[in-house]
Design a protein around this motif. Structure first.
Motif, PDB file in Angstrom:
ATOM      1  N   TYR A  23     -42.946  46.740 -37.674  1.00 52.95           N
ATOM      2  CA  TYR A  23     -42.121  46.665 -38.936  1.00 52.95           C
ATOM      3  C   TYR A  23     -42.008  48.045 -39.478  1.00 52.95           C
ATOM      4  N   GLN A  67     -40.938  42.724 -55.603  1.00 55.49           N
ATOM      5  CA  GLN A  67     -40.600  41.897 -54.831  1.00 55.49           C
ATOM      6  C   GLN A  67     -40.299  40.269 -55.225  1.00 55.49           C
ATOM      7  N   GLU A 127     -43.565  28.330 -49.688  1.00 55.85           N
ATOM      8  CA  GLU A 127     -45.078  28.260 -48.888  1.00 55.85           C
ATOM      9  C   GLU A 127     -46.222  28.070 -49.624  1.00 55.85           C
TER      10      GLU A 127
HETATM   11  P1  NAP Z   1     -40.444  43.651 -46.597  1.00 54.29           P
HETATM   12  O1  NAP Z   1     -41.098  44.867 -45.660  1.00 54.29           O
HETATM   13  O2  NAP Z   1     -39.875  43.876 -47.622  1.00 54.29           O
HETATM   14  O3  NAP Z   1     -39.526  42.821 -45.520  1.00 54.29           O
HETATM   15  C1  NAP Z   1     -38.931  41.699 -45.877  1.00 54.29           C
HETATM   16  C2  NAP Z   1     -38.946  40.683 -45.011  1.00 54.29           C
HETATM   17  O4  NAP Z   1     -38.247  41.033 -43.796  1.00 54.29           O
HETATM   18  C3  NAP Z   1     -40.468  40.328 -44.668  1.00 54.29           C
HETATM   19  O5  NAP Z   1     -40.673  39.173 -45.440  1.00 54.29           O
HETATM   20  C4  NAP Z   1     -40.357  40.136 -43.152  1.00 54.29           C
HETATM   21  O6  NAP Z   1     -40.579  38.928 -42.649  1.00 54.29           O
HETATM   22  C5  NAP Z   1     -39.164  40.647 -42.627  1.00 54.29           C
HETATM   23  N1  NAP Z   1     -39.324  41.769 -41.845  1.00 54.29           N
HETATM   24  C6  NAP Z   1     -39.430  42.895 -42.064  1.00 54.29           C
HETATM   25  N2  NAP Z   1     -39.321  43.838 -40.926  1.00 54.29           N
HETATM   26  C7  NAP Z   1     -39.323  43.124 -39.879  1.00 54.29           C
HETATM   27  C8  NAP Z   1     -39.250  43.014 -38.693  1.00 54.29           C
HETATM   28  N3  NAP Z   1     -39.157  44.117 -37.833  1.00 54.29           N
HETATM   29  N4  NAP Z   1     -39.059  42.039 -37.626  1.00 54.29           N
HETATM   30  C9  NAP Z   1     -39.212  40.805 -38.159  1.00 54.29           C
HETATM   31  N5  NAP Z   1     -39.007  40.598 -39.681  1.00 54.29           N
HETATM   32  C10 NAP Z   1     -39.166  41.540 -40.308  1.00 54.29           C
HETATM   33  O7  NAP Z   1     -41.634  42.583 -46.924  1.00 54.29           O
HETATM   34  P2  NAP Z   1     -42.721  42.657 -47.874  1.00 54.29           P
HETATM   35  O8  NAP Z   1     -42.761  41.553 -48.895  1.00 54.29           O
HETATM   36  O9  NAP Z   1     -43.130  44.119 -48.383  1.00 54.29           O
HETATM   37  O10 NAP Z   1     -43.833  41.939 -47.177  1.00 54.29           O
HETATM   38  C11 NAP Z   1     -44.460  42.667 -46.112  1.00 54.29           C
HETATM   39  C12 NAP Z   1     -45.441  41.728 -44.981  1.00 54.29           C
HETATM   40  O11 NAP Z   1     -46.493  41.103 -45.796  1.00 54.29           O
HETATM   41  C13 NAP Z   1     -44.476  40.842 -44.394  1.00 54.29           C
HETATM   42  O12 NAP Z   1     -44.712  40.530 -43.233  1.00 54.29           O
HETATM   43  C14 NAP Z   1     -44.741  39.727 -45.316  1.00 54.29           C
HETATM   44  O13 NAP Z   1     -44.568  38.339 -44.725  1.00 54.29           O
HETATM   45  C15 NAP Z   1     -46.261  39.914 -45.752  1.00 54.29           C
HETATM   46  N6  NAP Z   1     -46.559  39.348 -46.868  1.00 54.29           N
HETATM   47  C16 NAP Z   1     -46.783  38.061 -47.113  1.00 54.29           C
HETATM   48  C17 NAP Z   1     -47.093  37.518 -48.290  1.00 54.29           C
HETATM   49  C18 NAP Z   1     -47.315  35.962 -48.282  1.00 54.29           C
HETATM   50  O14 NAP Z   1     -47.768  35.494 -49.298  1.00 54.29           O
HETATM   51  N7  NAP Z   1     -47.079  35.286 -47.406  1.00 54.29           N
HETATM   52  C19 NAP Z   1     -47.140  38.319 -49.400  1.00 54.29           C
HETATM   53  C20 NAP Z   1     -47.124  39.402 -49.258  1.00 54.29           C
HETATM   54  C21 NAP Z   1     -46.588  40.038 -48.145  1.00 54.29           C
HETATM   55  P3  NAP Z   1     -42.008  38.084 -42.524  1.00 54.29           P
HETATM   56  O15 NAP Z   1     -42.457  37.729 -43.846  1.00 54.29           O
HETATM   57  O16 NAP Z   1     -41.893  37.007 -41.669  1.00 54.29           O
HETATM   58  O17 NAP Z   1     -43.061  38.830 -41.918  1.00 54.29           O
END
Ligand code: NAP
Ligand code: FAD
Length: 338
Positions: A195, A297, A334
């Motif tokens: 990431y 976000q 989710e």
């Molecule tokens: P972000 O970095 O702004 O990225 C947006 C989305 O793009 C993410 O949701 C992630 O999917 C996807 N992504 C980014 N880079 C990627 C890569 N190299 N390959 C594949 N997919 C990529 O996201 P963010 O909101 O700050 O969150 C960062 C991480 O924390 C993410 O993995 C997110 O799932 C996790 N998170 C999850 C929750 C929850 O409640 N489920 C809450 C906060 C953060 P994915 O979500 O599939 O990883």
């Protein structure tokens, strides 16, 4: 066991929704849990299983027995030169478990630092963040079927893990209580910088050798900057999953919306950032009564103070409609709705 009556659940869900349960009990051992489920109230009531309450939205008072799982304990079960098998009680705080692993240089969960909730709930949606998923280190879990109190073990394959998904969100939803989990972690960890957010911050540090301790710290720093702290503003993290579309649909969208964010997950399949979709239907930072989409976000819906669960659910449904109408994409929740 002390089953309490009419207990407010505000402190048991990170959205901070002020609703109550008709009955409530906290269990600290598997024996406690067996006793509760065998009791008259346990047998005859609907059950709501609670971990840290960080992935639920309560929309009405719960007319049944809420069981808070607080079974403690982290134990090393087996180890060799390469791997370590670790057992954690379902009530262990997930981040305490991550810190235990990171502190001992056991790799595989460092990108999952600072995810709220309990170890027992981690398999429910196969928690994931920053390129790591629980299923990569998950070995097995132990628990009990609510209906007949039968104990059972689920190995990795039995859990039918998917993207933020497992058998426990589908055919076994509300039927099985996890009492402990086992993880198989690496003694020679491989660093996962897939990431950009993590990779970019690590590169800025110009370290000779990157450790899982570095990764964990960076992940914590990013999360603290970007995500709303549930202790300050009620939320349950991402409200929706990132939708997957085929390559043809993605190309069509890309033509119309050149900035759209998508990541290839396998040949012909693209995962679209749900946050981008929501932001671009202009929900970002907007309020809907006491509920809103977070400014940093949009995927995180928040309770600005006294929102009801129904208000948050209504906002979620409005967002789903907007995204469907503008992009022709269906968002799936989710968060578990009760
Ligand atoms: P972000 O970095 O702004 O990225 C947006 C989305 O793009 C993410 O949701 C992630 O999917 C996807 N992504 C980014 N880079 C990627 C890569 N190299 N390959 C594949 N997919 C990529 O996201 P963010 O909101 O700050 O969150 C960062 C991480 O924390 C993410 O993995 C997110 O799932 C996790 N998170 C999850 C929750 C929850 O409640 N489920 C809450 C906060 C953060 P994915 O979500 O599939 O990883
Ligand atoms: P709860 O919310 O208490 O329960 C969730 C579901 O699991 C409910 O249906 C409940 O009945 C069931 N359940 C809970 N414990 C058990 C048990 N022992 N046996 C059977 N069923 C049980 N999730 C991610 O995947 N990645 C993230 O990066 C992430 N970041 C987040 C950031 C924030 C700020 C917040 C608030 C949430 C985030 N989440 C994330 C969502 C959430 O933290 C996880 O899904 C977590 O695993 C939920 O754990 P919990 O103990 O709070 O579960």
């Amino acid at each position: 066991m002390n089953i309490l009556q009419n207990i407010p659940l505000k402190n048991y869900n990170t959205f901070g929704i002020d609703l109550s349960a008709k009955a409530f009990v906290e269990v600290f051992t598997e024996e406690d849990l067996n006793e509760v489920l065998s009791s008259t109230e346990g047998k005859n009531s609907k059950k709501l299983i609670l971990g840290g309450g960080s992935n639920i939205l309560l929309t009405k008072d719960f007319d049944g027995l809420a069981i808070k799982i607080s079974i403690p304990g982290i134990k090393i079960i087996e180890e060799d030169n390469d791997f370590v098998l670790l057992k954690a009680g379902a009530g262990v705080n997930w981040n305490d478990l991550v810190n235990f692993c990171v502190g001992k240089n056991f790799g595989g969960v460092e990108n999952l630092s600072l995810i709220p909730g309990t170890a027992g709930a981690a398999p429910i949606q196969n928690i994931g963040a920053y390129g790591q998923e629980l299923k990569e280190v998950f070995y097995s879990l132990q628990g009990i079927f609510i209906e007949n109190l039968e104990e059972s073990i689920f190995n990795n394959g039995d859990c039918k893990f998917g993207y933020r998904d497992s058998i426990f969100k589908n055919e076994l939803k509300g039927k099985f209580i996890i009492t402990s989990i086992k993880l198989k972690l690496h003694k020679h960890p491989k660093i996962n910088l897939t990431y950009d957010a993590v990779k970019n911050e690590i590169e800025k540090l110009k370290l000779g050798r990157v450790t899982i301790q570095d990764v964990s710290k960076i992940v914590c720093d990013i999360r603290m900057k970007k995500l709303p702290n549930p202790n300050e503003i009620g939320n349950a993290g991402s409200f929706f999953k990132n939708p997957e579309v085929n390559a043809k649909k993605f190309l069509e969208l890309k033509k119309e919306f050149p900035d759209i964010i998508g990541h290839k997950i396998e040949e012909g399949k693209i995962k679209i950032a749900a946050g981008w979709l929501i932001e671009n239907t202009s929900w970002k930072g907007k309020r809907f009564g006491n509920a809103g989409a977070h400014t940093n976000q949009s995927l995180v819906l928040v309770n600005y103070g006294n929102a009801t669960g129904k208000e948050i659910l209504e906002l979620a449904n409005e967002i789903e409609n907007s995204v469907q109408n503008k992009f022709g994409i269906t968002l799936h929740k989710e968060v578990n709705i009760y």
